[in-house]
Design a protein around this motif. Structure first.
Motif, PDB file in Angstrom:
ATOM      1  N   ALA A  43       0.848  -1.198   0.000  1.00  0.00           N
ATOM      2  CA  ALA A  43       0.000   0.000   0.000  1.00  0.00           C
ATOM      3  C   ALA A  43       0.882   1.246   0.000  1.00  0.00           C
ATOM      4  N   ASP A  67      -9.327  -1.076  -8.866  1.00  0.00           N
ATOM      5  CA  ASP A  67      -8.432  -1.613  -7.847  1.00  0.00           C
ATOM      6  C   ASP A  67      -8.684  -3.113  -7.669  1.00  0.00           C
ATOM      7  N   ASN A  69     -10.240  -4.702  -5.543  1.00  0.00           N
ATOM      8  CA  ASN A  69     -11.596  -4.985  -5.077  1.00  0.00           C
ATOM      9  C   ASN A  69     -12.643  -4.660  -6.129  1.00  0.00           C
ATOM     10  N   ASN A  89      -3.905   2.192  -2.570  1.00  0.00           N
ATOM     11  CA  ASN A  89      -4.218   1.987  -1.158  1.00  0.00           C
ATOM     12  C   ASN A  89      -4.408   0.525  -0.806  1.00  0.00           C
ATOM     13  N   THR A  90      -4.505  -0.328  -1.823  1.00  0.00           N
ATOM     14  CA  THR A  90      -4.748  -1.753  -1.622  1.00  0.00           C
ATOM     15  C   THR A  90      -3.680  -2.559  -2.355  1.00  0.00           C
TER      16      THR A  90
END
Length: 137
Positions: A43, A67, A69, A89-90
């Motif tokens: 991240a 992303d 997700n 961020n992931t």
């Protein structure tokens, strides 16, 4: 079609060998959606994404970035070019997709670049006249 599958597999192979950036050109047929993928190891890494339509129709393309997700981070319709920097961020696989469904006959030629890079933290430089010291455990 087989050529595009082989091209995508070679692209993924390059990424798996820790190549952190790649400049590519691809053709996208009418009514086609074509995705490329990049892995983010931690991240906070920066992702750079650039594209420019070189030929075909009105020199425009739809795109999106998702992303790991499957959340859309960025998208655009009928764009001629784009240059973006995102913070990941992931951890995981990010998808960069182009879609040429607005065209019924025309193939588009696109240059693009996807870069994933870590930004190492740097120590502040010593002020003039001072000697930098390091703590040794």
């Amino acid at each position: 079609m087989l050529e595009r599958i082989i091209f995508s597999l070679l692209f993924l192979l390059r990424l798996s060998l820790l190549v952190r950036g790649s400049a590519l050109t691809t053709a996208i047929s009418a009514n086609e959606r074509l995705c490329f993928y990049a892995d983010v190891d931690k991240a906070g890494e920066k992702i750079g994404f650039y594209f420019a339509v070189q030929s075909g129709g009105s020199f425009d393309i739809d795109f999106d970035i998702k992303d790991p997700n499957d959340k859309i981070l960025l998208d655009g319709q009928r764009e001629r070019q784009g240059d973006y920097v995102l913070t990941a961020n992931t951890v995981g696989e990010y998808a960069f997709c182009f879609e040429n469904d607005m065209s019924t006959l025309t193939e588009k030629l696109i240059d693009f670049d996807i870069m994933v890079e870590s930004e190492p933290r740097r120590e502040a430089p010593a002020k003039p006249g001072q000697i930098a010291s390091r703590l040794v455990p």
